[in-house]
Design an enzyme around this catalytic site. Structure first.
Site, PDB file in Angstrom:
ATOM      1  N   ASP A  13       0.852  -1.184   0.000  1.00 46.65           N
ATOM      2  CA  ASP A  13       0.000   0.000   0.000  1.00 46.65           C
ATOM      3  C   ASP A  13       0.888   1.233   0.000  1.00 46.65           C
ATOM      4  O   ASP A  13       2.081   1.160   0.292  1.00 46.65           O
ATOM      5  CB  ASP A  13      -0.883  -0.014   1.271  1.00 46.65           C
ATOM      6  CG  ASP A  13      -1.769   1.219   1.367  1.00 46.65           C
ATOM      7  OD1 ASP A  13      -2.446   1.536   0.370  1.00 46.65           O
ATOM      8  OD2 ASP A  13      -1.773   1.875   2.419  1.00 46.65           O
ATOM      9  N   SER A  14       0.271   2.380  -0.261  1.00 44.53           N
ATOM     10  CA  SER A  14       1.009   3.639  -0.258  1.00 44.53           C
ATOM     11  C   SER A  14       1.441   4.030   1.165  1.00 44.53           C
ATOM     12  O   SER A  14       2.333   4.846   1.329  1.00 44.53           O
ATOM     13  CB  SER A  14       0.130   4.740  -0.835  1.00 44.53           C
ATOM     14  OG  SER A  14      -1.082   4.809  -0.107  1.00 44.53           O
ATOM     15  N   CYS A  76      -3.794  -1.094  -2.089  1.00 38.32           N
ATOM     16  CA  CYS A  76      -4.076   0.327  -2.284  1.00 38.32           C
ATOM     17  C   CYS A  76      -4.956   0.517  -3.520  1.00 38.32           C
ATOM     18  O   CYS A  76      -4.573   0.109  -4.621  1.00 38.32           O
ATOM     19  CB  CYS A  76      -2.744   1.049  -2.458  1.00 38.32           C
ATOM     20  SG  CYS A  76      -2.865   2.772  -2.847  1.00 38.32           S
ATOM     21  N   GLU A 155      -6.189   9.931   8.977  1.00 35.55           N
ATOM     22  CA  GLU A 155      -4.818   9.837   9.518  1.00 35.55           C
ATOM     23  C   GLU A 155      -4.664  10.690  10.773  1.00 35.55           C
ATOM     24  O   GLU A 155      -3.825  10.405  11.618  1.00 35.55           O
ATOM     25  CB  GLU A 155      -3.805  10.230   8.450  1.00 35.55           C
ATOM     26  CG  GLU A 155      -3.881   9.278   7.280  1.00 35.55           C
ATOM     27  CD  GLU A 155      -2.550   8.901   6.704  1.00 35.55           C
ATOM     28  OE1 GLU A 155      -1.592   9.656   6.859  1.00 35.55           O
ATOM     29  OE2 GLU A 155      -2.492   7.829   6.063  1.00 35.55           O
ATOM     30  N   CYS A 187     -11.203   3.188  -0.934  1.00 32.40           N
ATOM     31  CA  CYS A 187      -9.932   3.698  -0.413  1.00 32.40           C
ATOM     32  C   CYS A 187      -9.658   2.955   0.892  1.00 32.40           C
ATOM     33  O   CYS A 187     -10.580   2.714   1.681  1.00 32.40           O
ATOM     34  CB  CYS A 187     -10.039   5.195  -0.148  1.00 32.40           C
ATOM     35  SG  CYS A 187      -8.589   5.896   0.656  1.00 32.40           S
ATOM     36  N   HIS A 189      -8.507   3.823   3.575  1.00 33.66           N
ATOM     37  CA  HIS A 189      -8.768   4.541   4.831  1.00 33.66           C
ATOM     38  C   HIS A 189     -10.239   4.544   5.232  1.00 33.66           C
ATOM     39  O   HIS A 189     -10.559   4.758   6.400  1.00 33.66           O
ATOM     40  CB  HIS A 189      -8.298   5.992   4.705  1.00 33.66           C
ATOM     41  CG  HIS A 189      -6.810   6.136   4.713  1.00 33.66           C
ATOM     42  ND1 HIS A 189      -5.995   5.460   3.835  1.00 33.66           N
ATOM     43  CD2 HIS A 189      -5.993   6.880   5.501  1.00 33.66           C
ATOM     44  CE1 HIS A 189      -4.739   5.794   4.082  1.00 33.66           C
ATOM     45  NE2 HIS A 189      -4.714   6.645   5.085  1.00 33.66           N
TER      46      HIS A 189
HETATM   47  N1  DGL Z   1      -4.010   3.821   0.037  1.00 32.91           N
HETATM   48  C1  DGL Z   1      -4.683   4.829  -0.748  1.00 32.91           C
HETATM   49  C2  DGL Z   1      -5.914   4.233  -1.433  1.00 32.91           C
HETATM   50  O1  DGL Z   1      -6.432   3.200  -1.076  1.00 32.91           O
HETATM   51  C3  DGL Z   1      -5.069   6.032   0.071  1.00 32.91           C
HETATM   52  C4  DGL Z   1      -3.914   6.863   0.554  1.00 32.91           C
HETATM   53  C5  DGL Z   1      -3.138   7.579  -0.528  1.00 32.91           C
HETATM   54  O2  DGL Z   1      -3.614   8.591  -1.101  1.00 32.91           O
HETATM   55  O3  DGL Z   1      -2.031   7.149  -0.806  1.00 32.91           O
HETATM   56  O4  DGL Z   1      -6.400   4.817  -2.388  1.00 32.91           O
END
Ligand code: DGL
Length: 268
Positions: A13-14, A76, A155, A187, A189
């Site tokens: 993931d990012s 992600c 976050e 997403c 989050h």
């Molecule tokens: N992990 C990213 C997603 O699921 C969200 C966070 C980001 O913008 O990197 O889209």
């Protein structure tokens, strides 16, 4: 050839958001080893260009492949939306992504064929969810909305804060006006503010959590490909990050739902 079934699953993931996917995997597949990489030094990806996101995603995939994972999971949504094909091209092992998982679940859930999707700007601009849904069911209507402010609010830990509620209401109003009956949380989050979103949209709208859908698809693939581990001991989990940002431990643990240990920092 030695069986790969005891090898770990690679999840990336990012940042730490993909820990919601790891959490679902741990619950659904409690004996599987997992290696996670969160690119905490370069998050957020959701506002970056497709070229940059693809470059980062392939770099991470190569790192995990060197660790001999038996399966790659793009946790992600943003990376899955723009870099799935590039990752798939370089990977000798199967690649699963949250978008395909979420799209399939949304199709199962919708009753009036009206699906809403919320995600980062990169995910929504790529139109990846609508394409994944239309590949299977062309006559479903899909309404998408980018919600760039929700990632920083989550976050910050403002999971039930009035500011988060107001922001989510503002983003969701036009989606609700389209009378969707199912809403994809596109997403990593958003599962953390699922109760708040459900409260805003009301009980009749079904929320699709792609983290949960991902765990089911993974279980299915492992059993089909005969790749499920025969081990029955508590598995090893490894977490790699590219930086340890402010509040990392607290936020990471709220995503994972348990103590976050064995975290290593890597430098490219
Ligand atoms: N992990 C990213 C997603 O699921 C969200 C966070 C980001 O913008 O990197 O889209």
């Amino acid at each position: 050839m030695r069986s790969m079934s005891t090898h770990p699953i690679g999840v990336f993931d990012s940042g730490i958001g993909g820990l919601t996917v790891v959490r679902s995997l741990m619950e659904r597949l409690p004996f599987e080893r997992i290696i996670y990489l969160g690119d905490t030094a370069r998050v957020p990806y959701g506002v970056k260009s497709p070229d940059t996101i693809t470059q980062y995603a392939t770099q991470i995939a190569r790192f995990l492949l060197q660790k001999e994972v038996k399966l790659l999971i793009i946790a992600c949504n943003t990376m899955a939306a723009v870099a799935y094909h590039s990752v798939k091209e370089l990977s000798p092992v199967p690649v699963l992504d949250v978008i395909e998982a979420g799209a399939r679940r949304a199709i199962e859930e919708t009753r009036r064929k009206q699906i809403g999707v919320i995600g980062t700007p990169a995910t929504i601009n790529s139109n990846a969810y609508a394409r994944a849904i239309h590949r299977q069911e062309p006559d479903i209507r899909v309404f998408s909305r980018a919600c760039p402010l929700l990632v920083p609010l989550v976050e910050e830990g403002w999971l039930n804060h009035p500011v988060t509620r107001l922001t989510a209401e503002e983003y969701l109003r036009p989606v609700m006006a389209e009378h969707v009956d199912t809403l994809v949380l596109g997403c990593t989050h958003y599962p953390l503010i699922k109760p708040l979103i459900q409260d805003i949209v009301g009980p009749d709208i079904r929320l699709v959590d792609s983290a949960e859908a991902m765990a089911n698809i993974t279980a299915h693939l492992l059993s089909e490909a005969n790749l499920g581990t025969p081990e029955r001991n508590p598995p090893e989990y490894r977490f790699y990050v590219t930086d340890v940002p402010y509040h990392f431990q607290t936020i990471g643990e709220s995503f994972l739902g348990r103590t976050l240990s064995h975290v290593e920092i890597i430098k490219w």
